[in-house]
Scaffold this motif. Structure first.
Motif, short mmCIF file in Angstrom:
data_model
loop_
_atom_site.label_atom_id
_atom_site.label_comp_id
_atom_site.label_asym_id
_atom_site.label_seq_id
_atom_site.Cartn_x
_atom_site.Cartn_y
_atom_site.Cartn_z
N ASP A 108 12.90 28.82 3.41
CA ASP A 108 11.46 29.51 3.74
C ASP A 108 11.63 30.17 5.00
OD1 ASP A 108 9.42 29.66 2.62
OD2 ASP A 108 8.25 29.50 4.42
N ASN A 112 11.20 33.50 5.43
CA ASN A 112 9.68 34.90 4.84
C ASN A 112 8.84 34.53 6.38
OD1 ASN A 112 8.23 34.47 2.28
ND2 ASN A 112 8.85 32.37 2.73
N SER A 277 2.97 22.30 1.97
CA SER A 277 3.54 23.89 2.20
C SER A 277 4.84 23.65 1.27
CB SER A 277 4.52 23.91 3.63
OG SER A 277 5.26 22.22 3.81
N LEU A 279 7.12 21.46 1.88
CA LEU A 279 8.38 22.15 2.28
C LEU A 279 8.79 20.32 3.52
CD1 LEU A 279 7.93 26.08 3.98
CD2 LEU A 279 9.17 24.90 1.34
#
Length: 371
Positions: A108, A112, A277, A279
């Motif tokens: 990620d 991102n 998140s 994550l």
């Protein structure tokens, strides 16, 4: 004093000045490691300014995103959340090295945020380990002074034996043994925040109580939920309305040295952490695994990087599934048969790197590239 936004801005400014002063008055470092971000406001920006001053390298250790935690209480579209998101991504890209706690977060950060990171999994501290029976007894006797669930269920007539709900000291030999028909010890820890819904556990316990009433052969439960935080009073209010015959719940605040001892004494851990998140991984499960304590954990996207379903624990999605798992795991308690024993055996046999070894293998080569 003043509106919440004003208080927040003033707090950030004051903290930034204090932190920058502290960083500029130390000896020149080669690296500044911003550990366990979030919180990263104002930490990341201040550390970056200090690195410019010292000509040092900045390392960010990503455990989650601050803006996703803020969104739990403010909503994802709140201006403060959007500012925090922009801030983290901007200053994250200005760092020299980045560490993160999952491969999902590593991907990620790259996709991102255009941030290249190295995965460094959390490891338990060395004092998270199984607790010897003698120390278990001492801990239970200590907790029995303040918490009813740890006191013996019945007092033996004419006996002066030192007893808790789980253990007793043999009067003849002085050895500690586990009591007959002892309850199972279930433990969960929390900071009592929005990312953990403890109503799931309470509903599962209601189902467990119903199983016992219907004649299913299951042990009594002592459920200990440790920690403190903003929602503790709310959940204590819900707990006070429950009237169990076979389950006792207590929510103590433990001394730092007692928490690993209790984890190492428990029969099962429950984790209700849902990553804001999706994550990061719950540190409480890392600590429980260090104590060889099997876990039931609520599902989220990357949990499989830590909890291996049907190998070192179970993953559930709702209260009904958790209740079924409790029934299965405690159906043969306290014998050394069944899934609960197998999970603990697997945890004992798993050869996990300790924290120092993991750091040496993952981080030192990264830093060595720059030497």
């Amino acid at each position: 004093v003043g509106p919440k936004l004003f208080q927040y801005v003033v707090k950030v400014i004051v903290q930034a000045v204090q932190l920058l002063y502290a960083l500029l008055t130390i000896d020149r470092p080669s690296y500044i490691l911003l550990q366990q971000n979030p919180p990263g406001l104002p930490g990341i920006a201040v550390a970056w300014v200090a690195c410019l001053f010292w000509r040092s390298k900045l390392i960010i250790d990503w455990h989650n995103y601050g803006y996703t935690i803020m969104s739990l209480s403010h909503g994802r579209n709140h201006p403060l959340v959007q500012i925090a998101k922009w801030y983290e991504r901007l200053f994250g890209r200005l760092s020299d090295y980045n560490l993160c706690v999952t491969n999902a977060m590593k991907e990620d950060l790259w996709v991102n945020c255009n941030i290249k990171a190295v995965t460094l999994y959390d490891k338990p501290a060395s004092y998270f380990k199984e607790t010897p029976l003698e120390l278990q007894h001492q801990l239970y006797m200590k907790l029995a002074k303040d918490y009813e669930p740890f006191k013996p269920r019945t007092e033996s007539a004419g006996s002066s034996a030192e007893r808790s709900a789980f253990t007793e000291r043999d009067e003849t030999s002085g050895r500690v043994v586990k009591t007959r028909a002892r309850p199972a010890l279930l433990i969960s820890s929390t900071s009592w925040t929005e990312d953990e819904d403890f109503s799931v556990l309470l509903k599962a316990l209601e189902d467990y109580e119903r199983y016992v009433d219907e004649g299913v052969k299951l042990p009594s439960l002592v459920c200990v939920i440790t920690g403190k935080g903003p929602l503790k009073d709310y959940y204590n209010g819900l707990i006070s309305k429950l009237h169990f015959k076979h389950i006792q719940i207590c929510t103590p605040w433990l001394e730092a040295e007692d928490y690993p001892l209790l984890l190492g004494s428990a029969d099962l851990g429950v984790c209700l952490h849902k990553s804001s998140s999706g994550l990061d991984l719950p540190m409480k499960v890392v600590d429980m695994f260090g104590c060889c304590l099997p876990v039931c954990a609520v599902h989220f996207e990357c949990l499989h990087e830590l909890v291996k379903h049907n190998e070192n624990g179970l993953i559930f999605r709702d209260a009904n599934e958790l209740a079924e798992q409790l029934k299965v795991l405690f159906s043969e308690f306290p014998t050394v048969e069944g899934k609960l024993h197998n999970f603990r055996k697997n945890l004992r046999e798993s050869k996990q790197l300790c924290w120092d070894e993991s750091w040496d293998q993952t981080v030192l080569p990264l830093l060595g590239q720059n030497e």
